[in-house]
Design a protein around this motif. Sequence first.
Motif, PDB file in Angstrom:
ATOM      1  N   GLN A 287      -6.101  -4.870  -2.558  1.00 28.04           N
ATOM      2  CA  GLN A 287      -5.442  -3.991  -2.799  1.00 28.04           C
ATOM      3  C   GLN A 287      -5.162  -3.186  -1.535  1.00 28.04           C
ATOM      4  OE1 GLN A 287      -7.276  -1.726  -6.006  1.00 28.04           O
ATOM      5  NE2 GLN A 287      -6.076  -3.127  -7.674  1.00 28.04           N
ATOM      6  N   ARG A 288      -6.374  -2.882  -0.748  1.00 26.66           N
ATOM      7  CA  ARG A 288      -6.444  -2.097   0.398  1.00 26.66           C
ATOM      8  C   ARG A 288      -5.197  -2.742   1.495  1.00 26.66           C
ATOM      9  NH1 ARG A 288     -12.273  -1.308   1.727  1.00 26.66           N
ATOM     10  NH2 ARG A 288     -12.026   0.073   0.056  1.00 26.66           N
ATOM     11  N   GLN A 289      -5.485  -4.239   1.376  1.00 30.61           N
ATOM     12  CA  GLN A 289      -4.457  -4.755   2.432  1.00 30.61           C
ATOM     13  C   GLN A 289      -3.022  -4.540   2.159  1.00 30.61           C
ATOM     14  OE1 GLN A 289      -5.324  -6.118   5.413  1.00 30.61           O
ATOM     15  NE2 GLN A 289      -3.312  -6.394   5.768  1.00 30.61           N
ATOM     16  N   LYS A 290      -2.721  -4.567   0.822  1.00 27.74           N
ATOM     17  CA  LYS A 290      -1.531  -4.441   0.115  1.00 27.74           C
ATOM     18  C   LYS A 290      -1.086  -3.042   0.724  1.00 27.74           C
ATOM     19  CE  LYS A 290       1.402  -4.822  -3.741  1.00 27.74           C
ATOM     20  NZ  LYS A 290       1.625  -3.676  -4.831  1.00 27.74           N
ATOM     21  N   ILE A 291      -1.790  -1.940   0.460  1.00 29.97           N
ATOM     22  CA  ILE A 291      -1.434  -0.641   0.784  1.00 29.97           C
ATOM     23  C   ILE A 291      -1.147  -0.398   2.406  1.00 29.97           C
ATOM     24  CG2 ILE A 291      -2.498   1.716   0.863  1.00 29.97           C
ATOM     25  CD1 ILE A 291      -3.803   1.142  -1.586  1.00 29.97           C
ATOM     26  N   LEU A 292      -2.137  -1.106   3.085  1.00 30.99           N
ATOM     27  CA  LEU A 292      -1.885  -1.142   4.630  1.00 30.99           C
ATOM     28  C   LEU A 292      -0.508  -1.763   5.099  1.00 30.99           C
ATOM     29  CD1 LEU A 292      -5.458  -1.905   6.043  1.00 30.99           C
ATOM     30  CD2 LEU A 292      -4.337   0.529   6.122  1.00 30.99           C
TER      31      LEU A 292
ATOM     32  N   SER B 278       5.141  -1.176   6.587  1.00 34.30           N
ATOM     33  CA  SER B 278       6.948  -1.433   6.291  1.00 34.30           C
ATOM     34  C   SER B 278       7.469  -0.110   6.152  1.00 34.30           C
ATOM     35  CB  SER B 278       6.920  -2.336   5.074  1.00 34.30           C
ATOM     36  OG  SER B 278       6.503  -1.773   3.804  1.00 34.30           O
ATOM     37  N   LEU B 279       6.959   0.652   5.450  1.00 32.06           N
ATOM     38  CA  LEU B 279       7.615   2.057   5.093  1.00 32.06           C
ATOM     39  C   LEU B 279       7.712   2.844   6.693  1.00 32.06           C
ATOM     40  CD1 LEU B 279       5.592   3.555   1.989  1.00 32.06           C
ATOM     41  CD2 LEU B 279       8.086   2.871   2.449  1.00 32.06           C
TER      42      LEU B 279
ATOM     43  N   GLU C 165      11.303   4.376  10.956  1.00 30.31           N
ATOM     44  CA  GLU C 165      11.760   4.480  12.497  1.00 30.31           C
ATOM     45  C   GLU C 165      12.974   3.665  12.398  1.00 30.31           C
ATOM     46  OE1 GLU C 165      11.476   4.691  16.387  1.00 30.31           O
ATOM     47  OE2 GLU C 165       9.965   5.552  14.948  1.00 30.31           O
ATOM     48  N   ARG C 166      13.428   2.617  11.794  1.00 29.09           N
ATOM     49  CA  ARG C 166      14.726   2.031  11.648  1.00 29.09           C
ATOM     50  C   ARG C 166      15.792   3.119  11.266  1.00 29.09           C
ATOM     51  NH1 ARG C 166      18.253   0.380   8.515  1.00 29.09           N
ATOM     52  NH2 ARG C 166      17.007   0.709   6.692  1.00 29.09           N
ATOM     53  N   ARG C 167      15.512   3.949  10.173  1.00 32.52           N
ATOM     54  CA  ARG C 167      16.449   4.971   9.735  1.00 32.52           C
ATOM     55  C   ARG C 167      16.515   6.108  10.869  1.00 32.52           C
ATOM     56  NH1 ARG C 167      15.113   6.092   3.364  1.00 32.52           N
ATOM     57  NH2 ARG C 167      15.854   3.767   2.677  1.00 32.52           N
TER      58      ARG C 167
END
Length: 122
Positions: free
Chosen positions: A90-95, A100-101, A106-108
Amino acid sequence: MTRAATWIKMLAAGVGLCVGGPAFTYWLMPTEDELFKKYNPELQKRSLEKREMREQEFDDFVNKLKDWSKSDKPIWEAASEINAQQVAEQRQKILDDRKSLAAEAERRRREMQESTGEGPKA
């Protein structure tokens, strides 16, 4: 009074307490349906809405217990190991989600700068 009569009375009293006590408790204790009918209508509605969720949680818990019991280790050790693995996942998924966010933000930001004509700042 003879010794045999005393033993008989003692056995009768013991059986009366051992059988009669639980029988009396069973007779006095209300069933789940009787308790549910005593709820006010709002609690009945809320209980019915959450019943499926609670049943699903219980089924999940029982399935976890079955998985934990397959191990040679005691259940609490197997559970703590599996829970530690799940927490790490779960911690890795949150990271990963945060990365990605951040990349999306940054892209936006670059797209907005390009559309306003400012260009990237150095």
